[in-house]
Design an enzyme around this catalytic site. Structure first.
Site, PDB file in Angstrom:
ATOM      1  N   CYS A 108      52.342  26.185  37.124  1.00  0.00           N
ATOM      2  CA  CYS A 108      50.937  26.517  36.829  1.00  0.00           C
ATOM      3  C   CYS A 108      50.458  25.981  35.484  1.00  0.00           C
ATOM      4  CB  CYS A 108      50.720  28.023  36.897  1.00  0.00           C
ATOM      5  SG  CYS A 108      51.032  28.696  38.526  1.00  0.00           S
ATOM      6  N   HIS A 161      44.408  30.177  33.020  1.00  0.00           N
ATOM      7  CA  HIS A 161      44.985  30.036  34.361  1.00  0.00           C
ATOM      8  C   HIS A 161      44.557  31.227  35.218  1.00  0.00           C
ATOM      9  CE1 HIS A 161      47.590  29.423  37.644  1.00  0.00           C
ATOM     10  NE2 HIS A 161      48.496  30.317  37.292  1.00  0.00           N
ATOM     11  N   ASN A 171      45.038  31.891  43.051  1.00  0.00           N
ATOM     12  CA  ASN A 171      45.826  31.116  42.094  1.00  0.00           C
ATOM     13  C   ASN A 171      46.142  29.760  42.727  1.00  0.00           C
ATOM     14  OD1 ASN A 171      47.878  29.975  40.558  1.00  0.00           O
ATOM     15  ND2 ASN A 171      48.961  31.903  40.212  1.00  0.00           N
TER      16      ASN A 171
HETATM   17  N1  ACO Z   1      49.303  44.310  49.571  1.00  0.00           N
HETATM   18  C1  ACO Z   1      49.796  45.560  49.505  1.00  0.00           C
HETATM   19  N2  ACO Z   1      50.859  45.867  48.756  1.00  0.00           N
HETATM   20  C2  ACO Z   1      51.458  44.894  48.068  1.00  0.00           C
HETATM   21  C3  ACO Z   1      50.991  43.567  48.099  1.00  0.00           C
HETATM   22  C4  ACO Z   1      49.877  43.296  48.897  1.00  0.00           C
HETATM   23  N3  ACO Z   1      49.347  42.050  48.977  1.00  0.00           N
HETATM   24  N4  ACO Z   1      51.785  42.814  47.299  1.00  0.00           N
HETATM   25  C5  ACO Z   1      52.710  43.633  46.780  1.00  0.00           C
HETATM   26  N5  ACO Z   1      52.518  44.887  47.257  1.00  0.00           N
HETATM   27  C6  ACO Z   1      53.316  46.091  46.982  1.00  0.00           C
HETATM   28  C7  ACO Z   1      54.741  45.772  46.644  1.00  0.00           C
HETATM   29  O1  ACO Z   1      55.496  45.562  47.837  1.00  0.00           O
HETATM   30  C8  ACO Z   1      55.156  47.023  45.907  1.00  0.00           C
HETATM   31  O2  ACO Z   1      55.447  47.997  46.859  1.00  0.00           O
HETATM   32  P1  ACO Z   1      56.698  49.002  46.640  1.00  0.00           P
HETATM   33  O3  ACO Z   1      56.366  49.742  45.382  1.00  0.00           O
HETATM   34  O4  ACO Z   1      56.652  49.815  47.890  1.00  0.00           O
HETATM   35  O5  ACO Z   1      57.887  48.107  46.521  1.00  0.00           O
HETATM   36  C9  ACO Z   1      53.885  47.429  45.181  1.00  0.00           C
HETATM   37  O6  ACO Z   1      52.808  46.747  45.828  1.00  0.00           O
HETATM   38  C10 ACO Z   1      53.860  47.110  43.710  1.00  0.00           C
HETATM   39  O7  ACO Z   1      54.307  45.764  43.551  1.00  0.00           O
HETATM   40  P2  ACO Z   1      54.217  45.046  42.176  1.00  0.00           P
HETATM   41  O8  ACO Z   1      54.758  43.654  42.285  1.00  0.00           O
HETATM   42  O9  ACO Z   1      54.811  45.928  41.122  1.00  0.00           O
HETATM   43  O10 ACO Z   1      52.628  45.000  41.982  1.00  0.00           O
HETATM   44  P3  ACO Z   1      51.781  44.578  40.729  1.00  0.00           P
HETATM   45  O11 ACO Z   1      50.778  45.597  40.423  1.00  0.00           O
HETATM   46  O12 ACO Z   1      52.650  44.072  39.614  1.00  0.00           O
HETATM   47  O13 ACO Z   1      50.968  43.314  41.260  1.00  0.00           O
HETATM   48  C11 ACO Z   1      51.057  40.923  41.155  1.00  0.00           C
HETATM   49  C12 ACO Z   1      51.660  42.191  41.762  1.00  0.00           C
HETATM   50  C13 ACO Z   1      49.635  40.805  41.598  1.00  0.00           C
HETATM   51  C14 ACO Z   1      51.867  39.727  41.665  1.00  0.00           C
HETATM   52  C15 ACO Z   1      51.110  40.978  39.610  1.00  0.00           C
HETATM   53  O14 ACO Z   1      52.381  41.411  39.200  1.00  0.00           O
HETATM   54  C16 ACO Z   1      50.807  39.671  38.945  1.00  0.00           C
HETATM   55  O15 ACO Z   1      49.708  39.159  39.010  1.00  0.00           O
HETATM   56  N6  ACO Z   1      51.790  39.100  38.239  1.00  0.00           N
HETATM   57  C17 ACO Z   1      51.603  37.867  37.487  1.00  0.00           C
HETATM   58  C18 ACO Z   1      51.683  36.675  38.361  1.00  0.00           C
HETATM   59  C19 ACO Z   1      51.370  35.430  37.519  1.00  0.00           C
HETATM   60  O16 ACO Z   1      50.728  35.474  36.508  1.00  0.00           O
HETATM   61  N7  ACO Z   1      51.828  34.293  37.908  1.00  0.00           N
HETATM   62  C20 ACO Z   1      51.508  33.136  37.089  1.00  0.00           C
HETATM   63  C21 ACO Z   1      52.407  32.114  37.285  1.00  0.00           C
HETATM   64  S1  ACO Z   1      52.524  31.689  38.964  1.00  0.00           S
HETATM   65  C22 ACO Z   1      53.213  30.171  38.956  1.00  0.00           C
HETATM   66  O17 ACO Z   1      53.648  29.650  37.980  1.00  0.00           O
HETATM   67  C23 ACO Z   1      53.293  29.464  40.236  1.00  0.00           C
END
Ligand code: ACO
Length: 334
Positions: A113, A255, A285
């Site tokens: 990214c 980003h 993204n």
């Molecule tokens: N719908 C419903 N539930 C979901 C979904 C979804 N689409 N996706 C995940 N969940 C669930 C998970 O399974 C988990 O359930 P569990 O507690 O029963 O196991 C719960 O939601 C919480 O999951 P988390 O991963 O802790 O959720 P979080 O609030 O952290 O959000 C997210 C996830 C959106 C990915 C966030 O962590 C994020 O944006 N992280 C940063 C990503 C990023 O910046 N990437 C940049 C680089 S990417 C690259 O370089 C290619």
């Protein structure tokens, strides 16, 4: 002698026409529009049709950027992508050939990214060294090709697209001149964002079919923390290089990974959240395409106008990150 700066003189972007809404995803996966919007700010993403590849995205955006730059002759093509058409060769030579650019140097940059910022730094280095007078820098990714169809946490986030700029040699005080690109990496955390198999460490071979993991994996929460810290730090360095304070920034083009990350970054830096360019609500993204797509969207909406002071920053797999400033020039976006 005044150093040769890299000056933005063209901007183009392209999204595949097929948009997939959160509600459409929720018909296929255990998710909901409410969960995706609340946790990420994403409402839809664009997905490339079967039979097309990253080079098709890159050619569309590259052609538009060249048109925006009045079809200036470019001396090199840098393509930032984590989803090349093939593991080998690089995709950039094909893109350069399809754009009719002749036998110019063309190569891929792999910084996931952050790829577009790594690409800008590479192109600016070519220009500063006198190896090129103008460079086409494209960020293009087709993440739909590497996502696990059953993984709701990644399919909700990523979309396909491409954005591109043309850089030409100029003066550091001209509108469009890039400030120094501040880059960083931390390979000790490479496992946080990874496609585990299909490379030289764990090749996928017919004899081991069914083993290995060919899909993109991300440890979302750990990545979230790293993202805010590293983008804030590199942004502060880039602002310092430019002699700006955070109050000088008209638009933060970060980003487009998660609106909560962008707001946390703005809060950390003491920047008004209203100054964050927000494009991910419509595209998700798009990895290396994210920053140039957000620039093009901001120009199209009139949010970004000539003379505005822009801070670009990104974060991604590697881990990698970076930031850079520029004062927006009078260029049309196509
Ligand atoms: N719908 C419903 N539930 C979901 C979904 C979804 N689409 N996706 C995940 N969940 C669930 C998970 O399974 C988990 O359930 P569990 O507690 O029963 O196991 C719960 O939601 C919480 O999951 P988390 O991963 O802790 O959720 P979080 O609030 O952290 O959000 C997210 C996830 C959106 C990915 C966030 O962590 C994020 O944006 N992280 C940063 C990503 C990023 O910046 N990437 C940049 C680089 S990417 C690259 O370089 C290619």
């Amino acid at each position: 002698m005044t150093p040769r700066a890299a000056v933005v003189c063209g901007l183009g972007s392209w999204l595949p026409p097929r948009a997939v809404t959160n509600d459409e995803l929720a018909r296929e996966l255990d998710t909901s529009d409410d969960w995706i919007r609340t946790r990420t700010g994403i409402g839809a993403r664009h997905i490339l049709d079967d039979g097309l590849a990253t080079s098709d995205l890159a050619v569309e955006a590259g052609a538009r950027a060249l048109k925006s730059a009045s079809d200036i002759a470019v001396d090199a093509v840098v393509l930032a992508t984590a989803t090349p058409d093939h593991p080998l060769p690089a995709t950039a030579p094909r893109v350069a050939a399809r754009l009719g650019l002749g036998p110019v140097p063309a190569f891929d940059v792999a910084a996931v990214c952050t790829g577009f910022l790594y690409g800008l730094a590479t192109a600016a280095g070519f220009i500063a060294a006198g190896s090129a007078d103008s460079v086409l820098v494209i960020g293009a990714d087709a993440f739909s090709r590497i996502l696990d169809p059953a993984d709701r946490s990644t399919r909700a986030i990523f979309g396909d697209g491409a954005g591109a700029v043309v850089l030409r040699a100029g003066r550091p005080d001209e509108p469009g001149a890039l400030g120094p690109v501040r880059l960083g990496s931390d390979g000790s955390a490479d496992h946080l964002i990874q496609v585990p198999s299909g490379g030289s460490r764990d090749p996928l071979r017919p004899a081991t079919a069914g083993q290995g993991d060919p899909y993109f994996r991300m440890a979302g929460q750990a990545v979230f923390r790293h993202a805010v810290e590293s983008m804030a730090e590199s942004s502060e360095q880039a602002l310092h290089d430019a002699g700006w304070t955070v109050k000088d920034v008209d638009l933060l083009v970060a980003h487009q990974a998660n609106v909560r990350i962008m707001h946390a970054l703005a809060d950390w830096m003491g920047l008004d959240r209203e100054r964050c360019a927000i494009h991910l609500d419509r595209v998700g993204n798009t990895s290396a395409a994210s920053v140039p797509l957000a620039l093009a969207d901001a120009v199209a909406s009139g949010t970004l106008r000539p003379g505005h002071r822009v801070l670009m920053t990104a974060f991604g797999g590697g881990l990698t990150w970076g930031a850079c400033t520029l004062r927006w020039p009078a260029v049309e976006a196509y």
